[in-house]
Motif scaffolding. Structure first.
Motif, PDB file in Angstrom:
ATOM      1  N   ILE A  40       0.854  -1.181   0.000  1.00 33.13           N
ATOM      2  CA  ILE A  40       0.000   0.000   0.000  1.00 33.13           C
ATOM      3  C   ILE A  40       0.892   1.234   0.000  1.00 33.13           C
ATOM      4  CG2 ILE A  40      -1.852   1.219   1.217  1.00 33.13           C
ATOM      5  CD1 ILE A  40      -2.612  -1.616   0.261  1.00 33.13           C
ATOM      6  N   LEU A  41       0.691   2.122  -0.967  1.00 28.67           N
ATOM      7  CA  LEU A  41       1.489   3.343  -1.056  1.00 28.67           C
ATOM      8  C   LEU A  41       1.072   4.286   0.068  1.00 28.67           C
ATOM      9  CD1 LEU A  41       3.572   5.034  -2.644  1.00 28.67           C
ATOM     10  CD2 LEU A  41       1.662   5.965  -3.939  1.00 28.67           C
ATOM     11  N   ALA A  42       1.999   4.555   0.984  1.00 25.29           N
ATOM     12  CA  ALA A  42       1.714   5.457   2.101  1.00 25.29           C
ATOM     13  C   ALA A  42       2.046   6.901   1.723  1.00 25.29           C
ATOM     14  CB  ALA A  42       2.493   5.036   3.345  1.00 25.29           C
ATOM     15  N   CYS A  43       3.232   7.123   1.153  1.00 22.48           N
ATOM     16  CA  CYS A  43       3.588   8.469   0.707  1.00 22.48           C
ATOM     17  C   CYS A  43       4.794   8.417  -0.221  1.00 22.48           C
ATOM     18  CB  CYS A  43       3.839   9.402   1.887  1.00 22.48           C
ATOM     19  SG  CYS A  43       5.242   8.965   2.902  1.00 22.48           S
ATOM     20  N   LEU A  44       4.997   9.535  -0.887  1.00 23.36           N
ATOM     21  CA  LEU A  44       6.067   9.674  -1.871  1.00 23.36           C
ATOM     22  C   LEU A  44       6.474  11.134  -1.861  1.00 23.36           C
ATOM     23  CD1 LEU A  44       7.173   8.100  -4.646  1.00 23.36           C
ATOM     24  CD2 LEU A  44       5.660   9.776  -5.650  1.00 23.36           C
ATOM     25  N   ASP A  45       7.773  11.420  -1.935  1.00 24.87           N
ATOM     26  CA  ASP A  45       8.198  12.814  -1.944  1.00 24.87           C
ATOM     27  C   ASP A  45       8.866  13.172  -3.269  1.00 24.87           C
ATOM     28  OD1 ASP A  45      10.815  11.885  -1.827  1.00 24.87           O
ATOM     29  OD2 ASP A  45      11.139  12.486   0.249  1.00 24.87           O
ATOM     30  N   GLY A  46       9.331  14.406  -3.352  1.00 25.77           N
ATOM     31  CA  GLY A  46       9.934  14.918  -4.578  1.00 25.77           C
ATOM     32  C   GLY A  46      11.240  14.255  -4.960  1.00 25.77           C
ATOM     33  N   TYR A  47      11.857  13.550  -4.035  1.00 28.30           N
ATOM     34  CA  TYR A  47      13.094  12.815  -4.312  1.00 28.30           C
ATOM     35  C   TYR A  47      12.811  11.365  -4.684  1.00 28.30           C
ATOM     36  CZ  TYR A  47      15.299  16.811  -2.129  1.00 28.30           C
ATOM     37  OH  TYR A  47      15.704  18.083  -1.820  1.00 28.30           O
ATOM     38  N   MET A  48      11.541  11.030  -4.853  1.00 25.87           N
ATOM     39  CA  MET A  48      11.081   9.672  -5.170  1.00 25.87           C
ATOM     40  C   MET A  48      11.363   8.691  -4.038  1.00 25.87           C
ATOM     41  SD  MET A  48       9.417   9.902  -7.916  1.00 25.87           S
ATOM     42  CE  MET A  48       9.150   8.231  -8.425  1.00 25.87           C
ATOM     43  N   ASN A  49      11.464   9.188  -2.807  1.00 28.59           N
ATOM     44  CA  ASN A  49      11.487   8.306  -1.650  1.00 28.59           C
ATOM     45  C   ASN A  49      10.070   7.783  -1.469  1.00 28.59           C
ATOM     46  OD1 ASN A  49      14.233   8.823  -0.913  1.00 28.59           O
ATOM     47  ND2 ASN A  49      13.576  10.776  -0.067  1.00 28.59           N
ATOM     48  N   ILE A  50       9.956   6.495  -1.244  1.00 28.98           N
ATOM     49  CA  ILE A  50       8.646   5.859  -1.199  1.00 28.98           C
ATOM     50  C   ILE A  50       8.464   5.163   0.142  1.00 28.98           C
ATOM     51  CG2 ILE A  50       7.191   4.069  -2.241  1.00 28.98           C
ATOM     52  CD1 ILE A  50       8.935   4.506  -4.800  1.00 28.98           C
ATOM     53  N   ALA A  51       7.329   5.397   0.768  1.00 32.17           N
ATOM     54  CA  ALA A  51       6.965   4.676   1.982  1.00 32.17           C
ATOM     55  C   ALA A  51       5.766   3.794   1.640  1.00 32.17           C
ATOM     56  CB  ALA A  51       6.622   5.636   3.106  1.00 32.17           C
ATOM     57  N   MET A  52       5.878   2.519   2.034  1.00 33.19           N
ATOM     58  CA  MET A  52       4.812   1.556   1.751  1.00 33.19           C
ATOM     59  C   MET A  52       4.438   0.818   3.029  1.00 33.19           C
ATOM     60  SD  MET A  52       6.264   0.001  -1.837  1.00 33.19           S
ATOM     61  CE  MET A  52       4.842  -1.014  -2.156  1.00 33.19           C
ATOM     62  N   GLU A  53       3.221   0.326   3.070  1.00 30.06           N
ATOM     63  CA  GLU A  53       2.727  -0.489   4.182  1.00 30.06           C
ATOM     64  C   GLU A  53       2.355  -1.862   3.641  1.00 30.06           C
ATOM     65  OE1 GLU A  53      -0.579   1.944   5.275  1.00 30.06           O
ATOM     66  OE2 GLU A  53       0.650   3.296   6.497  1.00 30.06           O
ATOM     67  N   GLN A  54       2.328  -2.859   4.525  1.00 32.52           N
ATOM     68  CA  GLN A  54       1.959  -4.235   4.152  1.00 32.52           C
ATOM     69  C   GLN A  54       2.747  -4.680   2.918  1.00 32.52           C
ATOM     70  OE1 GLN A  54      -2.322  -4.541   3.748  1.00 32.52           O
ATOM     71  NE2 GLN A  54      -2.603  -2.960   5.308  1.00 32.52           N
ATOM     72  N   ALA A  70       7.853  -0.368   4.715  1.00 31.23           N
ATOM     73  CA  ALA A  70       9.106  -0.348   3.962  1.00 31.23           C
ATOM     74  C   ALA A  70       9.345   1.059   3.432  1.00 31.23           C
ATOM     75  CB  ALA A  70       9.058  -1.335   2.795  1.00 31.23           C
ATOM     76  N   PHE A  71      10.604   1.417   3.338  1.00 33.03           N
ATOM     77  CA  PHE A  71      11.017   2.714   2.811  1.00 33.03           C
ATOM     78  C   PHE A  71      12.029   2.464   1.709  1.00 33.03           C
ATOM     79  CE2 PHE A  71      13.739   6.494   2.817  1.00 33.03           C
ATOM     80  CZ  PHE A  71      12.778   7.487   2.682  1.00 33.03           C
ATOM     81  N   ILE A  72      11.750   2.973   0.532  1.00 29.00           N
ATOM     82  CA  ILE A  72      12.649   2.815  -0.607  1.00 29.00           C
ATOM     83  C   ILE A  72      13.222   4.193  -0.928  1.00 29.00           C
ATOM     84  CG2 ILE A  72      12.856   2.136  -3.028  1.00 29.00           C
ATOM     85  CD1 ILE A  72      10.352   0.350  -2.535  1.00 29.00           C
TER      86      ILE A  72
END
Length: 86
Positions: A40-54, A70-72
């Motif tokens: 599940i996409l939790a958030c995304l910022d301008g640097y394309m850092n991605i936070a996901m759940e489950q 998870a944080f990418i």
């Protein structure tokens, strides 16, 4: 750009609008390394850092790990990011 058809009004959708619309929805993030992260996409910022759940990690189509969150990092050598949603 899409048109609504009423009185010639137009609405333009930006990439940011698209990303806002899929926040909270199931997505697949594919990395160049061949690893897919599904969750599940939790958030995304301008640097394309991605936070996901489950989040689940797939390598060559095989489930390898399950993570709660998870944080990418977007600046960690990612040259291509492909979002698809379920």
């Amino acid at each position: 750009m899409s048109t609504t058809g009423e009185k010639g009004s137009t609405t333009a959708k930006t990439p940011a609008d698209f990303l806002k619309s899929i926040r909270g929805r199931p997505v697949v993030v594919k990395l160049n390394s061949g690893v897919d992260y599904r969750g599940i996409l939790a958030c995304l910022d301008g640097y394309m850092n991605i936070a996901m759940e489950q989040t689940e990690e797939y390598v060559n189509g095989q489930l390898k790990n399950k993570y709660g969150d998870a944080f990418i990092r977007g600046n960690n050598g990612l040259s291509k990011l492909d979002f698809t949603w379920k």
